[in-house]
Enzyme design. Structure first.
Site, PDB file in Angstrom:
ATOM      1  N   LYS A 184     -10.322 -11.744  72.414  1.00 56.08           N
ATOM      2  CA  LYS A 184      -9.977 -10.379  71.989  1.00 56.08           C
ATOM      3  C   LYS A 184      -9.175 -10.489  70.697  1.00 56.08           C
ATOM      4  O   LYS A 184      -8.480 -11.494  70.487  1.00 56.08           O
ATOM      5  CB  LYS A 184      -9.126  -9.687  73.069  1.00 56.08           C
ATOM      6  CG  LYS A 184      -9.148  -8.182  72.992  1.00 56.08           C
ATOM      7  CD  LYS A 184     -10.333  -7.589  73.725  1.00 56.08           C
ATOM      8  CE  LYS A 184     -10.437  -6.095  73.470  1.00 56.08           C
ATOM      9  NZ  LYS A 184     -11.484  -5.479  74.291  1.00 56.08           N
ATOM     10  N   ASP A 217     -13.527  -1.958  69.871  1.00 56.53           N
ATOM     11  CA  ASP A 217     -12.621  -1.563  70.971  1.00 56.53           C
ATOM     12  C   ASP A 217     -11.893  -0.325  70.434  1.00 56.53           C
ATOM     13  O   ASP A 217     -12.410   0.334  69.515  1.00 56.53           O
ATOM     14  CB  ASP A 217     -11.657  -2.705  71.334  1.00 56.53           C
ATOM     15  CG  ASP A 217     -10.862  -2.416  72.605  1.00 56.53           C
ATOM     16  OD1 ASP A 217     -11.464  -2.402  73.686  1.00 56.53           O
ATOM     17  OD2 ASP A 217      -9.635  -2.165  72.534  1.00 56.53           O
TER      18      ASP A 217
END
Ligand code: NDP
Length: 444
Positions: free
Chosen positions: A124, A164
């Site tokens: 991430k 995201d």
């Protein structure tokens, strides 16, 4: 393994990272029994090797605004684990981004990706850059500056970022463009790309659609029809929009949406036409959800979340820790039968305890929102093949993957009284596959 001991140790070594501790705690608690059946794991200190990311890059991002002023932000990429495939996970652009939040997301991503059955590791990234109110040119300059540093750490077989919070098709396009220039290659290093340059059909829809497909599987276990069910949805970005789209298509009635300023409650239901308005409002004009209430004359509550409203099903789709213990009590008191998480970790530990005690259907994001990364995985496959699949083909694969994840949750999470603990099921199924892969690859 003793969960408390592992956690104490992590807290001592990595203080001030509450989201990371919370995510690790939730997983370890539910896999403890299964893990302790394997003394070989303990001997190889597997738990620490799976909790601590392989590596974290942090860097300064400097960019110039439209008035000529220079700004600096922090950029990060957490590469958590690549035991079952290249690191894979989105980029978040939000003022709240810090190493704790990205470590929690990368940790969760690893086990979620494992659940999808596709060969993807977990990672991430993101920045504390706040995209709100920025012009398109400013967004482009920021994305380019971010990738100027990130590009050397990623690649189609190394680490494949995606979107995201704060990163949609526009931002992925800018990042991919800069990556392509620096790396001098055209490969599937980013997913969520535009359809004209390697993106997959159904990728924008995948997280929301996938969450509803998972919800349908849960409802099936209780012989409940989704038609006519009132749904409380939070957020109004990518996940919330496509969750609503699928709900409407199936005859359910979404009645709420939110953003970081407040929520709207539309008792008449958000129709396909109203949803088009929301998409335009959020994607084109970057407006606030309060404008929906002004346009359609419904209730808007500033500074609050929608969990006190009456509904049958809740689909949190905004951000982490958006359902507190008392919110969960309101949902239960109002007779909600299912909570299916589009966002990552939207329910606090207290909320999860309330929902599970009430024995309602509760799906954690790790399982229910895995549709997004699944179609990202399918985008990687299409890029490797240099082919594009039809929307129907991708959607069918997505349905199959969500149903498979559901099956695994039932297999590993069914308790003695028949209640399916989806948290336990998802954690065990996701964790064991990664654990076995790490063990097989030696001490590295
Ligand atoms: P978007 O940026 O498109 O939308 C995010 C929405 O959540 C916006 O409405 C935003 O409001 C709201 N929001 C963000 N932060 C907060 C906050 N602190 N408090 C209240 N509301 C907030 O993001 P996505 O829809 O892509 O992501 C939503 C969630 O889903 C995240 O948890 C993400 O990690 C998760 N997810 C996303 C996937 C994807 O494919 N996009 C895949 C799997 C999970 P505002 O505009 O005011 O900030």
């Amino acid at each position: 393994m003793k969960v408390e001991q592992v956690l104490e140790d992590l807290k001592r070594r990595f203080p001030n990272e509450p989201e990371y501790h919370q995510a690790v705690h939730e997983v370890l608690e539910s896999i403890e029994e299964e893990y302790n059946k394997h003394p070989e794991f303990e001997k190889a200190n597997l738990i620490e090797r799976l909790c601590i990311p392989d590596r974290i890059f942090s860097f300064r991002v400097t960019w110039v605004d439209d008035k000529g002023n220079t700004h600096t932000n922090m950029g990060y990429r957490v590469q958590h684990c690549n035991a079952i495939g290249p690191y894979k996970g989105g980029i978040r652009l939000h003022a709240s981004v810090n190493p704790s939040i990205l470590k929690f997301l990368a940790f969760e991503q690893t086990f979620k990706n494992s659940l999808t059955t596709l060969p993807m590791g977990g990672g991430k990234g993101g920045s504390d850059f706040n995209p709100k109110g920025k012009s398109s040119a400013e967004i482009m300059r920021f994305c380019q500056a971010f990738v100027t540093e990130l590009w050397r750490h990623i690649g189609p077989d190394t680490d494949v970022p995606a979107g995201d919070i704060g990163v949609g098709g526009r931002e992925v396009g800018y990042m991919f463009g800069m990556y392509k220039k620096l790396a001098r290659e055209f490969t599937g290093t980013f997913t969520g790309k535009g359809i004209t340059f390697g993106g997959s059909l159904i990728r924008p829809e995948a997280t929301g659609y996938g969450n509803v497909y998972f919800l349908l599987e849960m409802l099936k276990t209780k012989n409940v029809d989704i038609k006519g069910k009132k749904c409380l949805v939070s957020g109004s970005g990518n996940v919330a929009q496509y969750t609503c789209e699928k709900l409407i298509e199936l005859g359910a009635i979404p009645v709420t949406l939110s953003d970081s300023s407040g929520y709207i409650y539309d008792p008449e239901g958000i129709t396909a036409e109203k949803l088009e308005y929301v998409k335009e409002l959020k994607e084109l004009y970057r407006g606030r959800i309060s404008e929906y209430a002004d346009t359609y004359g419904c209730k808007y509550v500033a500074g609050a979340r929608p969990w006190g409203e009456k509904g049958d099903i809740a689909l949190p789709s905004a951000t982490q820790n958006e359902i507190s213990g008392s919110d969960a009590e309101k949902l239960v008191a109002n007779g909600v039968i299912a909570v299916s998480e589009g966002a990552n970790m939207p329910s606090t530990p207290e909320a999860i305890a309330v929902l599970q005690k009430a024995k309602i259907l509760y799906a954690p994001g790790k399982a229910a929102n895995a549709g997004g990364v699944s179609v990202s995985g399918l985008e990687m496959t299409q890029n490797s093949e240099r082919l594009s699949w039809s929307a129907e083909q991708v959607d069918n694969q997505l349905k199959w993957i969500m149903s498979n994840i559901h099956e695994n949750c039932v297999k590993y999470g069914t308790e003695a009284d028949g209640y399916v603990n989806y948290v336990k099921g998802a954690n065990i199924a996701g964790f064991m596959k990664v654990a076995r892969a790490v063990m097989a690859q030696g001490i590295i």
